[in-house]
Design an enzyme around this catalytic site. Structure first.
Site, PDB file in Angstrom:
ATOM      1  CE  LYS A  23      -1.646   1.402   4.132  1.00 40.97           C
ATOM      2  NZ  LYS A  23      -1.351   2.787   4.534  1.00 40.97           N
ATOM      3  CG  ASN A  24       2.350   2.674   3.502  1.00 38.67           C
ATOM      4  OD1 ASN A  24       1.189   2.983   3.233  1.00 38.67           O
ATOM      5  ND2 ASN A  24       2.753   2.464   4.736  1.00 38.67           N
ATOM      6  NE  ARG A  93      -1.921  12.152   8.545  1.00 42.21           N
ATOM      7  CZ  ARG A  93      -0.720  12.345   8.030  1.00 42.21           C
ATOM      8  NH1 ARG A  93      -0.115  11.344   7.454  1.00 42.21           N
ATOM      9  NH2 ARG A  93      -0.152  13.520   8.064  1.00 42.21           N
ATOM     10  CB  CYS A 117      -4.880   9.715  12.084  1.00 47.59           C
ATOM     11  SG  CYS A 117      -3.247   9.094  12.432  1.00 47.59           S
ATOM     12  NE  ARG A 122       0.895  10.204  10.815  1.00 48.62           N
ATOM     13  CZ  ARG A 122       0.325   9.160  10.206  1.00 48.62           C
ATOM     14  NH1 ARG A 122      -0.739   8.616  10.739  1.00 48.62           N
ATOM     15  NH2 ARG A 122       0.810   8.682   9.083  1.00 48.62           N
ATOM     16  N   PRO A 123       1.682  16.209  11.626  1.00 42.08           N
ATOM     17  CG  PRO A 123       3.483  17.285  12.638  1.00 42.08           C
ATOM     18  CD  PRO A 123       2.562  16.102  12.789  1.00 42.08           C
ATOM     19  CG  ASP A 125       6.274  20.558  10.657  1.00 40.78           C
ATOM     20  OD1 ASP A 125       5.743  19.426  10.655  1.00 40.78           O
ATOM     21  OD2 ASP A 125       7.315  20.804  11.278  1.00 40.78           O
ATOM     22  CG  LEU A 126       9.407  18.213   9.067  1.00 44.19           C
ATOM     23  CD1 LEU A 126      10.005  16.872   9.486  1.00 44.19           C
ATOM     24  CD2 LEU A 126      10.320  19.361   9.467  1.00 44.19           C
ATOM     25  CG  ASP A 306       3.591   1.226   9.744  1.00 50.08           C
ATOM     26  OD1 ASP A 306       3.753   1.491   8.544  1.00 50.08           O
ATOM     27  OD2 ASP A 306       3.289   2.079  10.602  1.00 50.08           O
ATOM     28  CG  LEU A 328       9.206   6.744  13.915  1.00 51.85           C
ATOM     29  CD1 LEU A 328      10.118   5.737  14.587  1.00 51.85           C
ATOM     30  CD2 LEU A 328       9.012   6.363  12.487  1.00 51.85           C
ATOM     31  NE  ARG A 398      -7.207   4.121   6.234  1.00 52.32           N
ATOM     32  CZ  ARG A 398      -6.825   5.315   6.644  1.00 52.32           C
ATOM     33  NH1 ARG A 398      -7.339   5.838   7.724  1.00 52.32           N
ATOM     34  NH2 ARG A 398      -5.925   5.994   5.955  1.00 52.32           N
TER      35      ARG A 398
HETATM   36  C1  EPZ Z   1       4.411   6.880   6.636  1.00 52.56           C
HETATM   37  O1  EPZ Z   1       3.621   7.872   7.235  1.00 52.56           O
HETATM   38  C2  EPZ Z   1       3.519   5.661   6.492  1.00 52.56           C
HETATM   39  N1  EPZ Z   1       2.389   5.990   5.609  1.00 52.56           N
HETATM   40  C3  EPZ Z   1       3.011   5.231   7.869  1.00 52.56           C
HETATM   41  O2  EPZ Z   1       2.251   4.050   7.690  1.00 52.56           O
HETATM   42  C4  EPZ Z   1       4.218   4.910   8.750  1.00 52.56           C
HETATM   43  O3  EPZ Z   1       3.762   4.579  10.041  1.00 52.56           O
HETATM   44  C5  EPZ Z   1       5.147   6.135   8.818  1.00 52.56           C
HETATM   45  O4  EPZ Z   1       5.528   6.541   7.484  1.00 52.56           O
HETATM   46  C6  EPZ Z   1       6.427   5.847   9.591  1.00 52.56           C
HETATM   47  O5  EPZ Z   1       7.097   4.766   8.983  1.00 52.56           O
HETATM   48  C7  EPZ Z   1       2.598   6.008   4.278  1.00 52.56           C
HETATM   49  O6  EPZ Z   1       3.694   5.758   3.787  1.00 52.56           O
HETATM   50  C8  EPZ Z   1       1.402   6.331   3.426  1.00 52.56           C
HETATM   51  P1  EPZ Z   1       6.385  10.275   8.696  1.00 52.56           P
HETATM   52  P2  EPZ Z   1       4.143   9.412   7.260  1.00 52.56           P
HETATM   53  O7  EPZ Z   1       6.203  11.546   7.957  1.00 52.56           O
HETATM   54  O8  EPZ Z   1       4.974   9.695   6.064  1.00 52.56           O
HETATM   55  C9  EPZ Z   1       6.714  13.520  12.090  1.00 52.56           C
HETATM   56  C10 EPZ Z   1       0.390   2.669   7.865  1.00 52.56           C
HETATM   57  O9  EPZ Z   1       0.033   2.017   8.837  1.00 52.56           O
HETATM   58  N2  EPZ Z   1       6.539  14.518  11.023  1.00 52.56           N
HETATM   59  O10 EPZ Z   1       7.536   9.400   8.337  1.00 52.56           O
HETATM   60  O11 EPZ Z   1       2.958  10.268   7.527  1.00 52.56           O
HETATM   61  C11 EPZ Z   1       5.458  12.678  12.287  1.00 52.56           C
HETATM   62  O12 EPZ Z   1       4.544  13.337  13.123  1.00 52.56           O
HETATM   63  C12 EPZ Z   1       0.854   4.088   8.032  1.00 52.56           C
HETATM   64  O13 EPZ Z   1       0.460   2.222   6.691  1.00 52.56           O
HETATM   65  C13 EPZ Z   1       6.583  15.871  11.351  1.00 52.56           C
HETATM   66  O14 EPZ Z   1       6.762  16.233  12.518  1.00 52.56           O
HETATM   67  O15 EPZ Z   1       5.060   9.394   8.542  1.00 52.56           O
HETATM   68  C14 EPZ Z   1       6.018  11.423  12.904  1.00 52.56           C
HETATM   69  O16 EPZ Z   1       6.182  11.619  14.287  1.00 52.56           O
HETATM   70  C15 EPZ Z   1       0.574   4.594   9.436  1.00 52.56           C
HETATM   71  N3  EPZ Z   1       6.418  16.787  10.366  1.00 52.56           N
HETATM   72  C16 EPZ Z   1       7.394  11.274  12.242  1.00 52.56           C
HETATM   73  O17 EPZ Z   1       7.707  12.564  11.694  1.00 52.56           O
HETATM   74  C17 EPZ Z   1       6.219  16.425   9.064  1.00 52.56           C
HETATM   75  O18 EPZ Z   1       6.097  17.322   8.184  1.00 52.56           O
HETATM   76  C18 EPZ Z   1       7.422  10.260  11.107  1.00 52.56           C
HETATM   77  O19 EPZ Z   1       6.342  10.588  10.242  1.00 52.56           O
HETATM   78  C19 EPZ Z   1       6.175  15.057   8.746  1.00 52.56           C
HETATM   79  C20 EPZ Z   1       6.349  14.119   9.741  1.00 52.56           C
END
Ligand code: EPZ
Length: 422
Positions: A23-24, A93, A117, A122-123, A125-126, A306, A328, A398
């Site tokens: 999926k990802n 999202r 969620c 899940r910001p 900002d980056l 995950d 995370l 999902r």
């Molecule tokens: C991806 O989410 C995956 N989703 C998630 O899988 C997975 O849990 C996550 O990566 C971590 O491996 C998809 O790939 C569609 P991140 P993502 O940005 O990209 C913080 C599932 O079950 N952060 O790597 O949204 C964030 O809050 C889902 O399939 C910021 O602060 O995760 C988190 O604490 C759930 N600012 C950390 O970074 C930002 O702009 C990692 O988030 C972006 C992220």
């Protein structure tokens, strides 16, 4: 009609199942087709709710596609709208993954902020900070990101490793003018496959699979995508291995890339499980005694967040105290009170959960809260005495294709029931 999943105490599991496409990986690769001048064919695309939601969004933007038998043929040349509406984005999202490609191709777009969620704020900002440094003018109004401007390559250092953040910038950089260097990029296999599909469509990319990726953009020239097969889902694979582990069964998964599972297999082995491998098939063998484990979730190639909930379910049967630290996400222990309802003995102190086992589990009604937590409740239900009813099972569908069918093929007893409810 109200639906829930009833799981009966299952005997040992046996046999084998096919692992579906990831999926990802599918989600970012589908949005990357916005960068293609020609229609794109993707195979091994999982038929899961999140993919269908993303396709609904792309249709809303004007794209055309056919999606059947895991093959997606998509043509984004007809996109005539660059607004990703809240009604769709709020349900998934990862829709944020249209931001980079839409901005890169059209020079403007309006994308609803995805919102948080169950597992965290899940910001994004980056994502926005990186696009701004590439020259985008970004404002936030009434819950929407308004982005416009011509993107120019530059050096980007991510303060935190972000999977979809890295993916958005990789896609934006592919059409930007000049060179983009992403430092502290995510290295998940799904990010790597996205880079490879862009490289195959004519973009010069260095450092694929590393935390420093260099992309030489096409300066607005659309790309020639080649047909691509989506990689197998390492988290789905890990989830079914966890089902074999918790029921002390020998089961085989077909179509896995075990290299992508290394961070997970290490922890299975520490708990006493062993594996047989041939080509892309992986068999788990039961542990004589399930050993307690210490886990800290980390970015790839570390132990994936995950898989945290699924290992917590197994740890309820380990002989001793296990420690799981979730690094995370700030709220990814929603499955703990539900597992405790089944008889587990888990306590939380901040980011650390302590699981004391083994505890006999007894079936009860439990609530799914997010995709992976819901799979952990199913694993526990397999070994709980009596019947376990998992509610809000839409979370499961999902990200897990043919979830009930695959479990039934392995010999599990479960069924989706529905009833009229107020
Ligand atoms: C991806 O989410 C995956 N989703 C998630 O899988 C997975 O849990 C996550 O990566 C971590 O491996 C998809 O790939 C569609 P991140 P993502 O940005 O990209 C913080 C599932 O079950 N952060 O790597 O949204 C964030 O809050 C889902 O399939 C910021 O602060 O995760 C988190 O604490 C759930 N600012 C950390 O970074 C930002 O702009 C990692 O988030 C972006 C992220």
């Amino acid at each position: 009609m109200y639906k829930y999943l009833k799981i009966y105490h299952s005997p040992k599991l046996s046999g084998s199942i096919e692992i579906s496409g990831a999926k990802n990986a599918a989600l970012p690769i589908i949005t990357s087709t916005i960068l293609s001048k020609n229609p794109v064919q993707l195979t091994n695309v999982p038929e899961v709710a999140d993919v269908k939601t993303l396709l609904k969004l792309l249709k809303n933007l004007g794209a055309e596609f056919e999606f059947e038998n895991h093959t997606l043929k998509i043509d984004t040349s007809s996109i005539n709208n660059t607004t990703a509406v809240y009604e769709i984005v709020k349900t998934m999202r990862a829709s944020i993954l249209v931001l980079g490609p839409l901005l890169a191709r059209f020079g403007h777009c309006k994308v609803s902020l995805p919102g948080g969620c169950a597992i965290g704020a899940r910001p994004v900002d980056l994502h926005l900070k990186a696009l701004k440094s590439m020259g985008a003018d970004i404002t936030i109004e009434q819950g929407y990101i308004n982005a416009k401007g011509k993107l120019k390559g530059c050096d980007i250092i991510f303060d935190k490793i972000t999977v979809t953040g890295s993916e958005n910038i990789i896609m934006a950089a592919a059409l930007a003018k000049g060179k983009t260097r992403i430092i502290n990029a995510a290295k998940e296999p799904e990010v790597t496959q996205l880079c490879k599909i862009l490289q195959n469509s004519g973009i010069d990319i260095e450092g694929i699979g590393s935390d420093e990726i260099i992309i030489y953009g096409s300066d607005g020239e659309l790309l020639e995508f080649k047909p691509t097969q989506i990689i197998p889902d390492r988290i789905e694979a890990g989830t079914y291995l966890a089902a074999g582990a918790i029921t002390k069964s020998k089961i085989t998964l077909n179509n896995v890339i075990s290299e992508h599972l290394e961070g997970i297999l290490v922890k299975f082995k520490e708990m006493g499980f062993s594996f047989e491998e041939d080509n892309n098939n992986l068999t788990i063998l039961p542990a004589k005694k399930i050993e307690p484990v210490k886990i800290t979730t980390a970015e790839y190639p570390g132990f994936p967040t995950d898989m945290q909930a699924q290992f917590m379910a197994i740890a309820t049967q380990a002989e001793g105290m296990s420690i799981i630290e979730e690094r995370l996400f700030e709220n990814r222990f929603m499955h703990v009170p539900e597992l405790n309802r089944l008889g587990a003995n888990i306590s939380i102190n901040g980011k650390v959960a302590t699981i004391t086992g083994p505890t006999p589990l007894i079936g009860a009604d439990v609530m799914a809260t997010d995709l992976r937590a819901s799979s952990a409740l199913v694993l526990a239900g397999l070994i709980a005495k009596g019947e376990t009813n998992v509610h809000r099972i839409y979370h499961l569908f999902r990200g897990y294709e043919n979830f009930v069918e695959k479990f039934k093929k392995l010999g599990a007893n479960m069924e989706i029931l529905q009833e009229d409810r107020p």
